[in-house]
Design a protein around this motif. Structure first.
Motif, PDB file in Angstrom:
ATOM      1  N   THR A   1       0.831  -1.200   0.000  1.00  0.00           N
ATOM      2  CA  THR A   1       0.000   0.000   0.000  1.00  0.00           C
ATOM      3  C   THR A   1       0.869   1.254   0.000  1.00  0.00           C
ATOM      4  O   THR A   1       1.784   1.379   0.809  1.00  0.00           O
ATOM      5  CB  THR A   1      -0.917   0.006   1.228  1.00  0.00           C
ATOM      6  OG1 THR A   1      -1.723  -1.176   1.218  1.00  0.00           O
ATOM      7  CG2 THR A   1      -1.818   1.230   1.227  1.00  0.00           C
TER       8      THR A   1
ATOM      9  N   PHE B   1     -10.375  -1.798   0.825  1.00  0.00           N
ATOM     10  CA  PHE B   1      -9.842  -1.753  -0.533  1.00  0.00           C
ATOM     11  C   PHE B   1     -10.911  -2.180  -1.538  1.00  0.00           C
ATOM     12  O   PHE B   1     -11.712  -3.076  -1.271  1.00  0.00           O
ATOM     13  CB  PHE B   1      -8.618  -2.660  -0.661  1.00  0.00           C
ATOM     14  CG  PHE B   1      -7.361  -2.018  -0.150  1.00  0.00           C
ATOM     15  CD1 PHE B   1      -6.626  -1.152  -0.952  1.00  0.00           C
ATOM     16  CD2 PHE B   1      -6.912  -2.265   1.141  1.00  0.00           C
ATOM     17  CE1 PHE B   1      -5.470  -0.561  -0.494  1.00  0.00           C
ATOM     18  CE2 PHE B   1      -5.753  -1.670   1.616  1.00  0.00           C
ATOM     19  CZ  PHE B   1      -5.032  -0.809   0.793  1.00  0.00           C
TER      20      PHE B   1
ATOM     21  N   LYS C   1      -4.576   5.934  -1.717  1.00  0.00           N
ATOM     22  CA  LYS C   1      -3.786   4.773  -1.305  1.00  0.00           C
ATOM     23  C   LYS C   1      -4.158   3.604  -2.214  1.00  0.00           C
ATOM     24  O   LYS C   1      -5.339   3.338  -2.449  1.00  0.00           O
ATOM     25  CB  LYS C   1      -4.057   4.418   0.160  1.00  0.00           C
ATOM     26  CG  LYS C   1      -3.640   5.482   1.162  1.00  0.00           C
ATOM     27  CD  LYS C   1      -3.936   5.021   2.580  1.00  0.00           C
ATOM     28  CE  LYS C   1      -3.462   6.037   3.624  1.00  0.00           C
ATOM     29  NZ  LYS C   1      -4.227   7.301   3.561  1.00  0.00           N
ATOM     30  N   HIS C   2      -3.148   2.907  -2.703  1.00  0.00           N
ATOM     31  CA  HIS C   2      -3.422   1.783  -3.590  1.00  0.00           C
ATOM     32  C   HIS C   2      -2.351   0.719  -3.442  1.00  0.00           C
ATOM     33  O   HIS C   2      -1.274   0.974  -2.881  1.00  0.00           O
ATOM     34  CB  HIS C   2      -3.544   2.234  -5.052  1.00  0.00           C
ATOM     35  CG  HIS C   2      -2.396   3.062  -5.548  1.00  0.00           C
ATOM     36  ND1 HIS C   2      -2.158   4.363  -5.137  1.00  0.00           N
ATOM     37  CD2 HIS C   2      -1.412   2.786  -6.443  1.00  0.00           C
ATOM     38  CE1 HIS C   2      -1.093   4.844  -5.749  1.00  0.00           C
ATOM     39  NE2 HIS C   2      -0.618   3.898  -6.542  1.00  0.00           N
ATOM     40  N   ARG C   3      -2.644  -0.462  -3.951  1.00  0.00           N
ATOM     41  CA  ARG C   3      -1.722  -1.593  -3.874  1.00  0.00           C
ATOM     42  C   ARG C   3      -1.996  -2.512  -5.057  1.00  0.00           C
ATOM     43  O   ARG C   3      -2.980  -2.338  -5.787  1.00  0.00           O
ATOM     44  CB  ARG C   3      -1.913  -2.357  -2.561  1.00  0.00           C
ATOM     45  CG  ARG C   3      -3.267  -3.067  -2.450  1.00  0.00           C
ATOM     46  CD  ARG C   3      -3.457  -3.701  -1.084  1.00  0.00           C
ATOM     47  NE  ARG C   3      -4.728  -4.449  -1.021  1.00  0.00           N
ATOM     48  CZ  ARG C   3      -5.189  -5.040   0.085  1.00  0.00           C
ATOM     49  NH1 ARG C   3      -4.491  -4.962   1.222  1.00  0.00           N
ATOM     50  NH2 ARG C   3      -6.328  -5.701   0.060  1.00  0.00           N
TER      51      ARG C   3
ATOM     52  N   ALA D   1       2.715   5.740   2.417  1.00  0.00           N
ATOM     53  CA  ALA D   1       1.270   5.632   2.212  1.00  0.00           C
ATOM     54  C   ALA D   1       0.544   6.888   2.694  1.00  0.00           C
ATOM     55  O   ALA D   1      -0.505   6.802   3.338  1.00  0.00           O
ATOM     56  CB  ALA D   1       0.725   4.396   2.911  1.00  0.00           C
TER      57      ALA D   1
END
Length: 284
Positions: free
Chosen positions: A155, A184, A214-216, A275
């Motif tokens: 993240t 998410f 925020k991303h993953r 993050a």
């Protein structure tokens, strides 16, 4: 249109762009993806000879932190000398060079148009992003059966102002965080569209109006996943702060202390704040 963009940046920190073909034709995005695939198909010894000079230029091999990912990068697609130097560095063929040059020009124009519309939506005037570098990165994720279900890119938020993502059109895995619930949400492949992510620089510049998303990346299946990413960064010595229009009523209070782009990168790196935590550190 501008109102919808602003609402998306405030609520999610990202949005999809449709009908962008006049600026970025589908044929060109497809050609660029094929160029990326051909570069990653080079023998390992050929790729490692290219080297990787921080922050973005050349070939970046997988690391213990990201063992399933490799990358090619170009620091500034708005600079013809940088583009030519990158093409020479990777020993690009005539076709590869032509595609990279055309893609760099088209993507830069699209990013500047989106930035202009964001300014327009906030009532900010002027050409505020002229001279800001725009990086290009190509990623390949080498997903394996053992990695299915795991987080292969932790993240994080992006450091820059905005990121234009040409995602894999058949392999999913990208997830963004809902800022309200903290959960998410999967960003499934959507052929023919471009995803835009807002970064930490934009959160500071907008005086907190925009949120950095925020991303993953999760591994969904044992296959290769490709993406081509372009990001509007800040000039290294550029002081990031809100334009005067965003400090007028009703937004008089400055939320963040002014910071140079280089210093922002250093704070994220030195404090391991990848993050968005750095924004709390910079609260005024």
């Amino acid at each position: 249109m501008s109102r919808k963009l602003i609402e998306a940046c405030e609520e999610w920190g990202c949005f999809r762009v449709y009908n962008h073909h006049s600026l970025l034709p589908p044929s060109l995005t497809a050609e660029m993806k094929e160029v990326a695939r051909s570069l990653f198909d080079l023998p390992p010894e050929a790729k490692t000879k290219i080297g990787f000079v921080p922050p973005f230029s050349g070939y970046g091999r997988s690391t213990p932190e990201n063992p399933l990912r490799e990358a090619f990068g170009l620091y500034d697609i708005s600079s013809p000398p940088d583009v030519e130097a990158f093409c020479a560095q990777i020993h690009a063929s005539d076709h590869q060079r032509e595609t990279i040059v055309k893609y760099a020009k088209a993507v830069h124009e699209m990013i500047m148009e989106i930035a202009r519309r964001l300014c327009e939506g906030l009532g900010v005037k002027g050409e505020l992003f002229e001279g800001w570098p725009c990086a290009l990165r190509m990623f390949k994720y080498n997903f394996t059966p053992d990695s299915i279900g795991s987080c292969v890119l932790k993240t994080h938020t992006d450091t820059g102002f905005l990121t234009l993502l040409q995602n894999d059109e058949s392999v999913g895995g990208l997830e963004i965080m809902n800022n309200k619930s903290g959960e998410f949400v999967a960003v499934d492949p959507c052929p023919g569209t471009i995803l835009i992510n807002i970064g930490d620089t934009a959160a500071i510049w907008s005086n907190g109006r925009f949120c950095s998303v925020k991303h993953r990346v999760m591994c969904k299946e044992a296959t290769d996943r490709f993406s081509v990413v372009s990001g509007l960064l800040g000039r290294r010595d550029c002081v990031i702060q809100p334009p005067p229009e965003l400090l007028e009523p009703p937004h008089l209070r400055r939320l963040y202390v002014p910071v140079t782009y280089n210093r922002l990168r250093e704070l994220r790196r030195d404090n391991k704040m990848h993050a968005g935590e750095v924004l709390d550190l910079l609260r005024a």
